[in-house]
Design an enzyme around this catalytic site. Structure first.
Site, PDB file in Angstrom:
ATOM      1  N   GLY A 235      -7.944  -5.872  -6.720  1.00 18.38           N
ATOM      2  CA  GLY A 235      -7.668  -5.614  -8.129  1.00 18.38           C
ATOM      3  C   GLY A 235      -6.270  -6.053  -8.529  1.00 18.38           C
ATOM      4  O   GLY A 235      -6.094  -6.710  -9.528  1.00 18.38           O
ATOM      5  N   PHE A 236      -5.284  -5.667  -7.756  1.00 19.71           N
ATOM      6  CA  PHE A 236      -3.873  -5.997  -8.020  1.00 19.71           C
ATOM      7  C   PHE A 236      -3.423  -5.532  -9.398  1.00 19.71           C
ATOM      8  O   PHE A 236      -2.460  -6.052  -9.954  1.00 19.71           O
ATOM      9  CB  PHE A 236      -3.627  -7.507  -7.855  1.00 19.71           C
ATOM     10  N   GLY A 507      -2.045   6.198  -4.981  1.00 20.78           N
ATOM     11  CA  GLY A 507      -3.369   6.711  -4.655  1.00 20.78           C
ATOM     12  C   GLY A 507      -3.334   7.764  -3.563  1.00 20.78           C
ATOM     13  O   GLY A 507      -3.720   8.920  -3.771  1.00 20.78           O
ATOM     14  N   ARG A 588       6.257   8.641   5.259  1.00 20.63           N
ATOM     15  CA  ARG A 588       5.342   8.628   6.403  1.00 20.63           C
ATOM     16  C   ARG A 588       4.265   7.564   6.210  1.00 20.63           C
ATOM     17  O   ARG A 588       3.720   7.405   5.121  1.00 20.63           O
ATOM     18  CB  ARG A 588       4.686   9.991   6.566  1.00 20.63           C
ATOM     19  N   ASN A 591      -1.538   5.183   8.125  1.00 17.64           N
ATOM     20  CA  ASN A 591      -2.314   4.337   9.035  1.00 17.64           C
ATOM     21  C   ASN A 591      -1.546   3.035   9.245  1.00 17.64           C
ATOM     22  O   ASN A 591      -1.522   2.167   8.367  1.00 17.64           O
ATOM     23  CB  ASN A 591      -3.697   4.051   8.439  1.00 17.64           C
ATOM     24  N   LYS A 593      -2.041   0.411  10.724  1.00 10.59           N
ATOM     25  CA  LYS A 593      -2.782  -0.857  10.670  1.00 10.59           C
ATOM     26  C   LYS A 593      -3.020  -1.294   9.215  1.00 10.59           C
ATOM     27  O   LYS A 593      -2.690  -2.414   8.834  1.00 10.59           O
ATOM     28  CB  LYS A 593      -4.121  -0.683  11.386  1.00 10.59           C
ATOM     29  N   THR A 594      -3.589  -0.391   8.416  1.00 10.01           N
ATOM     30  CA  THR A 594      -3.850  -0.768   7.027  1.00 10.01           C
ATOM     31  C   THR A 594      -2.538  -0.850   6.240  1.00 10.01           C
ATOM     32  O   THR A 594      -2.427  -1.637   5.301  1.00 10.01           O
ATOM     33  CB  THR A 594      -4.818   0.233   6.363  1.00 10.01           C
ATOM     34  N   LYS A 661       5.141   7.758   0.463  1.00 10.71           N
ATOM     35  CA  LYS A 661       5.791   7.243  -0.741  1.00 10.71           C
ATOM     36  C   LYS A 661       5.080   6.041  -1.348  1.00 10.71           C
ATOM     37  O   LYS A 661       5.534   5.526  -2.369  1.00 10.71           O
ATOM     38  CB  LYS A 661       7.245   6.888  -0.418  1.00 10.71           C
ATOM     39  N   GLU A 665       2.725  -1.776  -3.193  1.00 10.37           N
ATOM     40  CA  GLU A 665       3.444  -2.711  -4.049  1.00 10.37           C
ATOM     41  C   GLU A 665       4.785  -3.177  -3.509  1.00 10.37           C
ATOM     42  O   GLU A 665       5.218  -4.287  -3.796  1.00 10.37           O
ATOM     43  CB  GLU A 665       3.604  -2.087  -5.450  1.00 10.37           C
TER      44      GLU A 665
END
Lengths: 699, 329
Positions: A235-236, A507, A588, A591, A593-594, A661, A665
């Site tokens: 989406g960006f 999110g 913190r 994940n 990896k993502t 945090k 972006e």
């Protein structure tokens, strides 16, 4: 507040839906199997401003398989004040490419062919589509509102006196072009009216937003609109606001009530229908003492918006947060043009604004003879430069130091054009980055505990390809103090409690904070009412996102440091970026990896911004002429060298119970400036207008 | 996209006959450009005649030492062919510098040579274009023309030919073998495409129904030292701002023969004969190369956005030939 203990958070887990996506088993909006679908194809205006004087649908209607042709003469009236969404409501044309008609047919091929047969005549009027220095103050206005939290313009001290008295003065103008988001999955909708209301499959970053917009426009109760978005292919920011494609699909489905209508925008249409990042013209003035300590900072930005819906890129947004200075001023102006509306695009404001500010800092470093890393350290503020509030955590200096160490910043000869390698000029550059750590309102969550130890966590959040489905489950597991396989996370459907948008890098923070509150409430009720045992028919709690008591007491931001190495061919100006390195302070990491994917994705988009992307407006016609992926260049694999992303340990007890945090972006912010600064170091050429292409560097 | 008919030709004569009967018909090769243009409503054929099974798909050595490339050979197969890679590396390099792997797997040699310009206005039916609709005017001359031509243009059209392969073939003096309603013929590659003049709608000299069957590369021993350099706005998957195909035959430091062709600068692959003539018979050094390149570009007529192509092409010619010389054993 203290952060919750991390048992599952911090694990570099694979995406839970990864295998389904690879196998094509994860359905995107357009792909949902629906009975007897009809297909929609849109007709767009070929003038930038004017009036429709006639529409001839006879040839289109006569095609076998055409079900209906929509125009302003027969379209349902919509109940919204949003000019961008008020399509087919009158004979007026507000921008080139605006929807003026649409065909509903049995197949997408018939619909598209028939759409080409609709003849529309116009009485054009002169249009104004160019954002230019020529726009005087009379045509420019201060925006009415800015997306959350930020002052539109700022003032501190006496900037003019500060600038005039400074030993080192800099006054430069930087320009960024239009950008289009171009997510891989186009904007798509399936709409179906039933006796109860309307059900939608939409590729969106905000299912609850679509629900409310459609309800308002079609005079329904929100409960009569169900929006499902289980998987979204990027989406960006383009899929955050509601666009007219959803309205058009719902209108069309109303005309063929009972039949689902499928609508996918073409790539061409996405260049006029789904928003874009406004071009910016930014003047930056810096005053500093001979050691590079800032005395005054003035940052002005001129941007464009449409006449239909106001949106300000707000390129000056981050400037007050970055550096200590006694005198500070930001100014923000908009020109309303006969164009489609700009919108949020990955780090709106920060990505464009810090290209300008961080380029200017590099110019200041050279003017003062101070190392660019050291210059930023020297101007590190103890508290927020504007309002004096403390930062909840501020890791900029840590990122600068760690980045310089990992990159091998020193030893560095600051002299431009000093390094050559086999016909290529080699340079290094850096820039700082920041992005606010936010929580967006509007989230509820339901958690249902079952006697067999499962926890069903439901909310209308959405995973737009970032890994939310995985990371949010990790948050839920730690909030509930259970193993990951005890959590069933249900997302992407407004049948679940409403959730804030997937945007603003907020999110995980917004939804996760709500899940933490839900877990607390579940434990409290289990303890006080059920003796810590889940009853036979389960226990369900629903909670709202809690207020953060530290809002207004602390300023909450992520920070980062971007480094880049570039090579510029001495004779042809060709540019290569063999290495980008970023170090971030993002609280913190849920994940690794993502998160890493998000950060290197942002840095790659920053590379693309630096060297490749630019939407080209032809002012005579009023539209973007390079409206496909062959001519709107996005960095290709061959352009992307080593991209390294790291983060420093940061425990922020004030942002939310997870200590997160946001990471979506910040990776793009400052990346283009780091590359532009490296280009200057390599060549001695300062490029103040993106993108940096070979013609700007030709000897 | 408009409805159209599709027929698969049974042999080359059948393909030619099918087209000859239908003025609004087109041959279909890989379809990587034509089908896009049909979706954009730029190309509006009523009949597609699929020639993929009737154009040769082989690459063969000829008795005189040349090589014949079937028109149905895919771009990928051409670039991977050992004979081509050894004897005419510039051809393989040019192909690999174009498009993407997926497109090269589909695109054919014949189709590659006949692809249309990527001028943005040609591809957008809501704007004026003399190549698409003769007499409507050229939107590019007063519009966005950064990517367009500086040589061989006319007041009616400044489009570039987008093929990389054609540039390399022009440098090699390739010929194109065709079969058409009037029989077979051989056309020098440098004469296949035409300059726009007042009829920009005609990209090439082929007649309706004339089908490319093969491309013949003449024997050119010094082409084992040849090179294709493409300069573009990103490192792959972009059309040339400027490209150079070059080969050089050096004897005792003197230029016995040299081939230079340019892409991205003209409506056809631009054989730089003026530069070649100035270089033959003398030594090769940066100064002579620069003078030769400048002579070739002396007639360049840039537009508002593309004057940079003149120094870029000059520098690219100099660098490409110098690299060839310096890489020599």
């Amino acid at each position: 507040m203290s952060t919750i203990a991390a048992r599952v958070m911090g694990q570099a887990l694979d995406r839970v839906e990864g295998a389904d996506k690879v196998r094509g088993l994860a359905p995107y909006a357009f792909e949902h199997p629906v009975p007897e679908p009809a297909y929609l194809s849109a007709v767009r205006s070929t003038v930038a401003a004017g009036q429709i004087t006639g529409i001839d649908c006879s040839r289109a209607s006569a095609q076998s398989g055409v079900l209906a042709v929509l125009t302003y003469l027969n379209a349902p009236r919509v109940g919204t004040d949003d000019g961008e969404l008020r399509i087919l409501q009158s004979d007026q044309v507000a921008f080139r490419g605006q929807f003026v008609a649409a065909v509903i047919a049995e197949t997408s091929e018939i619909a598209r062919h028939a759409a080409g047969l609709v003849r529309v005549d116009y009485r054009p009027r002169p249009h104004d589509v160019e954002l230019a220095d020529a726009h005087g103050p009379d045509q420019l206005r201060v925006p009415q509102q800015i997306w959350p939290l930020f002052p539109i313009e700022t003032d501190k001290g006496d900037v003019d006196a500060g600038l005039a008295s400074a030993a080192i003065q800099l006054d430069e103008t930087y320009r960024t072009p239009w950008y289009h988001h171009n997510p891989l999955e186009p904007h798509t909708t399936i709409a179906c009216w039933t006796t109860e209301g309307v059900t939608l499959y939409v590729s969106t970053q905000y299912p609850a937003g679509v629900q409310h917009t459609v309800a308002e426009a079609f005079r329904l109760e929100p409960a009569q609109v169900r929006v499902r978005s289980p998987h979204v292919g990027g989406g960006f920011g383009a899929k955050l606001p509601r666009h007219s494609d959803v309205i058009l699909a719902v209108m069309a489905a109303q005309l063929v009530a009972g039949r689902p209508v499928r609508f996918a925008l073409t790539r061409h249409q996405m260049f006029s229908q789904t928003g874009y990042r406004s071009p910016t013209i930014q003047r930056v003035r810096l005053g500093a003492d001979t050691d590079g300590r800032l005395v005054a900072v003035a940052h002005e930005s001129v941007e464009q918006t449409s006449r239909l819906r106001e949106f300000a890129e707000h390129a000056t947004r981050a400037t007050p947060t970055m550096y200590a200075t006694p005198h500070l001023r930001t100014r923000q102006r908009l020109a309303a043009l006969d164009l489609p509306s700009p919108t949020i695009m990955r780090a709106p404001g920060e990505s464009t604004g810090l290209f300008a500010l961080e380029s200017a800092l590099d110019e200041l470093a050279i003017a003062c003879g101070v190392d660019p890393v050291e210059l930023r350290v020297r101007n590190e503020p103890a508290e927020h430069p504007l309002d004096g509030l403390p930062f909840s955590s501020r890791g900029l200096v840590g990122c600068l130091r760690e980045g310089a160490r990992r990159f091998g910043w020193q030893p560095r000869d600051a002299t431009p054009r000093a390094r050559r390698d086999n016909g290529w000029l080699v340079g290094t550059g850096m820039a700082a980055s920041t992005y606010p750590a936010m929580q967006l309102p509007g989230t509820k969550v339901t958690i249902r505990a079952t006697p067999d130890g499962r926890h069903i966590v439901s909310l209308a959040a959405v995973d737009i390809g970032t890994g939310t489905r995985t990371a949010l489950a990790q948050v839920a597991a730690d909030a509930l103090r259970v193993d990951l396989d005890r959590v069933e996370l249900r997302l992407g459907d407004t049948a679940y409690p409403p959730a804030a948008q997937e945007g603003g890098s907020a999110g995980i923070s917004s939804w996760g904070a709500t899940i933490c509150a839900g877990a607390d409430e579940l434990r409290r009720r289990l303890s006080t009412e059920y003796g810590d045992t889940v009853p036979a028919d389960g226990l369900e709690v629903t909670v709202d996102m809690p207020e953060n008591q530290y809002l207004g007491r602390y300023v909450m931001h992520s920070f980062g440091a971007q480094f880049a190495e570039v090579r510029v061919h001495e004779e042809t100006g060709e540019i290569r970026v063999p290495r980008q390195l970023g170090v971030y302070a993002v609280g913190r990491v849920v994940n690794p990896k993502t998160a890493r994917s998000q950060l290197i994705g942002g840095m790659t988009m920053g590379l693309s911004m630096a060297l490749h992307e630019a939407s080209v407006l032809d002012p005579r016609y009023g539209h973007v002429v390079n409206h496909d992926l062959a001519s709107y260049h996005i960095s290709s694999n061959a352009d992307v060298g080593a991209v390294e992303a790291y983060w420093i340990e940061e425990d922020d007890p004030y942002v939310n119970p997870m200590g997160t945090k946001g990471i979506g972006e910040i990776g793009i912010v400052g990346a283009a400036a780091a590359i532009a600064n490296a280009v200057h170091h390599a060549t001695g050429v300062r490029v103040r207008e993106l993108p940096i292409t070979c013609d700007k560097l030709l000897p | 996209m408009r409805p159209f008919r599709y027929e698969r030709a049974t042999d080359a004569a059948n393909a030619v006959a099918l087209l000859a009967r239908a003025p609004q018909a087109a041959f279909l090769g890989g379809g990587t450009n034509l089908v896009d243009l049909m979706k954009l409503d730029v190309a509006r054929p009523e009949l597609l005649v699929d020639v993929r099974r009737v154009t040769p798909r082989t690459i063969e050595q000829l008795p005189d030492g040349g090589v014949r490339i079937g028109a149905g050979v895919t771009n990928s197969d051409l670039a991977a062919d050992p004979l081509i890679r050894r004897r005419y590396p510039v051809v393989a390099q040019a192909v690999l510098n174009g498009a993407s792997t997926q497109l090269r797997n589909l695109a054919t040699v014949g189709g590659n040579l006949l692809q249309r310009t990527r001028c943005l206005y040609f591809q957008d039916i809501t704007t004026a274009c003399n190549k698409r609709e003769p007499g409507t005017g050229c939107s590019a001359i007063e519009g966005h023309n950064r990517d367009l031509a500086i040589l061989g243009t006319s007041p009616d059209c400044i489009a570039t030919n987008p093929s990389d392969l054609a540039v390399a073939l022009a440098a090699m003096d390739a010929t194109v073998q065709t079969i058409g309603p009037d029989g077979s013929r051989a056309i020098p590659l440098t004469e296949l495409h035409r300059l726009p003049g007042s009829e920009p709608q005609h990209d090439n000299v082929l007649t309706h129904g004339e089908l490319i069957m093969a491309v013949v590369l003449p024997p050119l021993p010094f082409a084992t030292r040849s090179y294709y350099r493409k300069i573009r706005d990103r490192a792959s998957y972009a059309f040339a701002l400027v490209s150079v195909a070059a080969a050089i035959d050096l004897v005792d430091g003197q230029v016995r023969d040299v081939r230079i062709a340019l892409g991205g600068v003209a409506p056809k692959p631009w054989r730089a004969t003026r530069a070649e003539d100035l270089l033959r018979g003398g030594p090769v050094d940066e100064e002579r190369l620069r003078r030769a390149a400048e002579a070739e570009l002396a007639d360049a007529r840039p537009q508002a956005d593309n004057a940079f192509k003149i120094p870029l092409a000059r520098n690219a010619i100099v660098r490409t030939v110098l690299d060839l010389v310096e890489a020599a054993p």
